[in-house]
Design an enzyme around this catalytic site. Structure first.
Site, mmCIF file in Angstrom:
data_model
loop_
_atom_site.group_PDB
_atom_site.id
_atom_site.type_symbol
_atom_site.label_atom_id
_atom_site.label_comp_id
_atom_site.label_asym_id
_atom_site.label_seq_id
_atom_site.Cartn_x
_atom_site.Cartn_y
_atom_site.Cartn_z
ATOM 1 C CB SER A 130 21.389 22.991 24.418
ATOM 2 O OG SER A 130 20.975 24.323 24.581
ATOM 3 C CG ASP A 141 27.465 27.641 26.155
ATOM 4 O OD1 ASP A 141 26.528 28.427 25.914
ATOM 5 O OD2 ASP A 141 27.284 26.435 26.420
ATOM 6 C CG HIS A 192 25.167 26.637 23.349
ATOM 7 N ND1 HIS A 192 25.032 26.081 24.602
ATOM 8 C CD2 HIS A 192 24.029 26.333 22.670
ATOM 9 C CE1 HIS A 192 23.855 25.470 24.675
ATOM 10 N NE2 HIS A 192 23.236 25.608 23.518
#
Length: 243
Positions: free
Chosen positions: A92, A183, A213
């Site tokens: 991320s 995501d 995600h």
């Protein structure tokens, strides 16, 4: 496992799967530039070290809003210069910081890790990719939260460096990018893989179907699909290190 300090006293955590020295990976945790630390990603780092037979050096970089852009990039770049790892990895926001640090080192003429591993990375701080709208409500990462977090990290839109929008990606490390179907950051990760390939970078890229995600963060405990995706990721990492 050992807690230690790196450049400028930066907190680090070193994982060794066995007594013999193994190749080193620097790991940069996610958390929307605002959250996360050595403890939130401890299990993930332990699993990578064990499954991939690599040493992992986790970085507790400075976070926003107290330390806005580019503080965390500078921290990661300093650790890469200091430790000279074989690879840098991140999930991320950590994927963003990992690849931005590589761009910094490349532009400064410094040596780069041979490998970068980006898991559901944020690569476009303009949030202009279609999946931000298509997957930004009802899944693990909310688009409104993401936009707010980016303003905390980089308040001025004119000074928000985006890897996807970098004019030149030549000379970047061999890259593994894994994205997830559901995501908000999916499309920018996929697009970054494409741009790196166009620049002549050797890229391994996979979009994991059915996952959201953050699947790397303990979702294997409740999802067989996530557990299988973890196994694929670990195999890919091990293959990169064996080249």
């Amino acid at each position: 496992m050992e807690d230690l300090h790196g450049p400028d006293g930066l907190p680090l955590r070193h994982y060794r799967p066995r007594r013999q020295a193994r190749p080193l990976m620097v790991f940069v945790h996610g958390g929307a530039f605002l959250m996360g630390d050595l403890d939130t990603h401890d299990r993930t780092c332990r699993r990578i070290a064990d499954a991939c037979d690599v040493e992992v050096l986790a970085v507790d970089y400075r976070r926003a809003p107290e330390h806005p852009c580019p503080a965390a990039i500078a921290d990661v770049a300093a650790v890469l210069r200091w430790s000279r790892p074989a690879a840098v990895a991140g999930d991320s926001a950590g994927g963003y910081l990992a690849t931005m640090a590589c761009l910094w080192l490349r532009d400064a003429g410094d040596s780069l890790p041979a490998i970068q591993i980006l898991i559901c990375p944020n690569t476009d701080l303009t949030l202009s990719q279609p999946s931000v709208v298509d997957k930004g409500i009802g899944y693990a990462l909310d688009a409104d939260f993401l936009a707010w977090a980016i303003t905390q990290w980089a308040p001025d839109p004119a000074t928000r460096p985006s890897p996807l929008l970098a004019p030149d990606l030549h000379g970047m490390p061999d890259t593994l990018i894994v994205t997830a179907e559901h995501d908000a950051l999916r499309d920018e990760g996929d697009a970054y893989a494409h741009r790196l390939t166009q620049a002549g970078v050797r890229v391994t890229h996979r979009q994991e179907p059915g996952l959201m995600h953050g699947f790397i963060q303990n979702m294997d405990l409740t999802s067989q699909e996530a557990a299988a995706a973890h196994d694929r990721l670990f195999r890919d990492i091990a293959c990169l290190f064996s080249r």
